[in-house]
Scaffold this motif. Structure first.
Motif, short mmCIF file in Angstrom:
data_model
loop_
_atom_site.label_atom_id
_atom_site.label_comp_id
_atom_site.label_asym_id
_atom_site.label_seq_id
_atom_site.Cartn_x
_atom_site.Cartn_y
_atom_site.Cartn_z
N GLU A 22 0.83 -1.21 0.00
CA GLU A 22 0.00 0.00 0.00
C GLU A 22 0.86 1.25 0.00
O GLU A 22 0.49 2.28 -0.57
CB GLU A 22 -0.92 -0.02 1.22
CG GLU A 22 -1.99 1.05 1.16
CD GLU A 22 -2.92 0.98 2.36
OE1 GLU A 22 -2.44 0.60 3.44
OE2 GLU A 22 -4.10 1.29 2.21
N SER A 35 -2.78 4.29 -5.91
CA SER A 35 -3.32 5.08 -4.81
C SER A 35 -4.49 5.93 -5.28
O SER A 35 -5.48 6.12 -4.56
CB SER A 35 -2.23 5.96 -4.19
OG SER A 35 -1.73 6.90 -5.13
N MET A 36 -4.42 6.45 -6.51
CA MET A 36 -5.53 7.20 -7.07
C MET A 36 -6.73 6.29 -7.33
O MET A 36 -7.88 6.66 -7.06
CB MET A 36 -5.11 7.88 -8.37
CG MET A 36 -6.25 8.61 -9.10
SD MET A 36 -7.07 9.85 -8.06
CE MET A 36 -5.73 11.04 -7.86
N LYS A 38 -7.49 3.67 -5.64
CA LYS A 38 -8.08 3.41 -4.33
C LYS A 38 -8.98 4.58 -3.91
O LYS A 38 -10.10 4.38 -3.41
CB LYS A 38 -7.00 3.18 -3.29
CG LYS A 38 -7.54 2.90 -1.89
CD LYS A 38 -6.42 2.66 -0.90
CE LYS A 38 -6.99 2.41 0.50
NZ LYS A 38 -5.92 2.17 1.50
N LYS A 39 -8.51 5.81 -4.11
CA LYS A 39 -9.30 6.98 -3.75
C LYS A 39 -10.58 7.03 -4.58
O LYS A 39 -11.65 7.37 -4.06
CB LYS A 39 -8.48 8.25 -3.97
CG LYS A 39 -7.32 8.42 -2.99
CD LYS A 39 -6.52 9.67 -3.32
CE LYS A 39 -5.33 9.83 -2.38
NZ LYS A 39 -4.51 11.01 -2.74
N GLN A 40 -10.49 6.72 -5.86
CA GLN A 40 -11.67 6.73 -6.72
C GLN A 40 -12.71 5.72 -6.25
O GLN A 40 -13.91 6.00 -6.19
CB GLN A 40 -11.26 6.44 -8.17
CG GLN A 40 -10.45 7.54 -8.82
CD GLN A 40 -9.92 7.14 -10.18
OE1 GLN A 40 -10.03 5.99 -10.59
NE2 GLN A 40 -9.33 8.09 -10.90
N GLU A 42 -12.88 4.41 -3.19
CA GLU A 42 -13.36 4.81 -1.87
C GLU A 42 -14.48 5.84 -2.02
O GLU A 42 -15.50 5.77 -1.32
CB GLU A 42 -12.22 5.40 -1.05
CG GLU A 42 -11.17 4.39 -0.59
CD GLU A 42 -11.61 3.63 0.64
OE1 GLU A 42 -12.66 3.97 1.21
OE2 GLU A 42 -10.90 2.69 1.04
N TRP A 43 -14.27 6.81 -2.91
CA TRP A 43 -15.30 7.83 -3.14
C TRP A 43 -16.57 7.20 -3.69
O TRP A 43 -17.68 7.49 -3.22
CB TRP A 43 -14.78 8.88 -4.11
CG TRP A 43 -15.77 9.99 -4.35
CD1 TRP A 43 -15.93 11.14 -3.64
CD2 TRP A 43 -16.77 10.03 -5.39
NE1 TRP A 43 -16.96 11.88 -4.16
CE2 TRP A 43 -17.50 11.23 -5.23
CE3 TRP A 43 -17.12 9.16 -6.42
CZ2 TRP A 43 -18.54 11.59 -6.08
CZ3 TRP A 43 -18.17 9.51 -7.26
CH2 TRP A 43 -18.86 10.71 -7.09
N SER A 106 -10.54 -1.10 -1.75
CA SER A 106 -11.33 -0.08 -1.06
C SER A 106 -12.10 -0.68 0.10
O SER A 106 -12.98 -1.53 -0.08
CB SER A 106 -12.31 0.57 -2.05
OG SER A 106 -13.31 1.29 -1.38
N CYS A 251 -6.96 6.40 -14.20
CA CYS A 251 -5.95 6.62 -13.16
C CYS A 251 -4.55 6.40 -13.69
O CYS A 251 -3.63 6.10 -12.92
CB CYS A 251 -6.23 5.73 -11.94
SG CYS A 251 -5.97 3.97 -12.23
#
Length: 329
Positions: A22, A35-36, A38-40, A42-43, A106, A251
């Motif tokens: 990670e 990492s991007m 994962k953020k996408q 998560e959102w 996520s 991403c």
């Protein structure tokens, strides 16, 4: 849920592998910013109306589940990687899978996992770094996740490793022709408005390469096929909004974050002009690649040795459609 003792036996001795992965930095061979991604996700997983965007994943998940049912056996323990909200699991029953592990990058998405009838356990894990022991699972599933990994051959090798001998991997991923309408429209609009274009849609694997990748990863008895899912939208903005809601936004490291308003308007006009339907809607094509591969086992059928045939193909031309041998006439 699977008990804690069983859970502990399934994990690798080095439990820190996921935490190390990670925190990894971008390597020179990386295509995607994990990492991007994962953020996408998560959102997308935290959105109140996330079910609104599940239609594509649910459809592909049901088709993956159909392929599970085509295998005439019950799998005691299965793993689904990149499971999202359980888009495959919700279509499975205990007749097919008795117990199921689901993983996703996520945690927010996993918390909304709808699951299925079988017992299941959720674990946050990256598809590129599976934290399980070798020879653990009878079945590994993946639906609409592997097209975002940087090292697809490495991911396939890890999947093979965690399978038991004679275990099967059944997966689906986006293929090369996915969203070609959106890709073309954005490229033409950016070239006209900004004098050049940047990648707005991520690169995808071609179906011609998939069988070779599975073979190199050590799978045999391979099956690879492709399917086209076409969805119709009011316009280009709805296409892009739904991709964001799915967690499927680009991403790639070389992506350009800013898309100018006039470029979007030009792309919308190009999209409508080149691909629009008579009713004013526009299509978006998803090219889905399905794959099945088995971990080798001595009980599996093997190809005959080269040169061991007793009949030549030339002799077949001497047999008519009724099965009569014409070689004596």
């Amino acid at each position: 849920m699977i008990g804690g003792a069983t859970y502990g036996r399934l994990l690798r001795a080095s439990a820190s592998r996921w935490r190390v992965a990670e925190g990894r930095r971008r390597s020179s061979r990386s295509v995607f910013d994990r990492s991007m991604k994962k953020k996408q996700k998560e959102w997308a997983g935290s959105c109140r109306d996330t079910r609104k965007y599940d239609y594509l994943r649910d459809e592909v998940g049901s088709r993956v589940a159909d392929r599970v049912y085509d295998v005439a056996r019950t799998f005691p323990l299965a793993l689904e990687i990149g499971a999202g909200r359980g888009h495959v699991a919700q279509h499975l029953s205990k007749d097919a899978v008795e117990r199921l592990f689901v993983t996703d990058i996520s945690e927010a998405t996993l918390r909304r996992n709808v699951g299925g009838e079988m017992r299941w356990h959720a674990l946050a894990a990256d598809e590129e770094f599976l934290p399980f022991r070798e020879n653990t699972f009878d079945l590994v599933l993946s639906s609409m996740s592997l097209h975002w990994v940087n090292d697809l051959p490495g991911a396939l090798r890890q999947i093979r490793a965690v399978l038991k001998p004679d275990g099967v991997f059944i997966g689906a991923m986006a293929g090369g022709e996915t969203l070609y309408q959106l890709r073309c429209s954005l490229q033409l609009a950016e070239t006209e408005r900004e004098g050049g274009f940047s990648p707005r849609v991520s690169p995808y694997t071609a179906v011609a390469d998939l069988g070779n990748l599975l073979g190199r990863a050590g799978f045999n008895v391979l099956t690879v096929d492709t399917d086209e899912v076409r969805v119709h939208y009011p316009g280009i903005m709805e296409v892009m909004t739904d991709l964001q809601g799915m967690g499927e936004s680009n991403c790639a490291w070389n992506r350009r974050c800013l898309l100018h308003r006039d470029t979007i308007l030009a792309a919308a006009a190009v999209y409508q002009e080149m691909y629009g339907n008579e009713d004013g809607s526009v299509p978006a094509t998803f090219d889905i690649l399905y794959m099945i591969g088995w971990k080798p086992h001595h009980s599996q059928a093997k190809a005959a040795k080269r040169g061991s045939a007793t009949v030549s193909f030339g002799d077949l031309s001497k047999i008519d459609q009724n099965g009569d041998d014409k070689s004596t006439f």
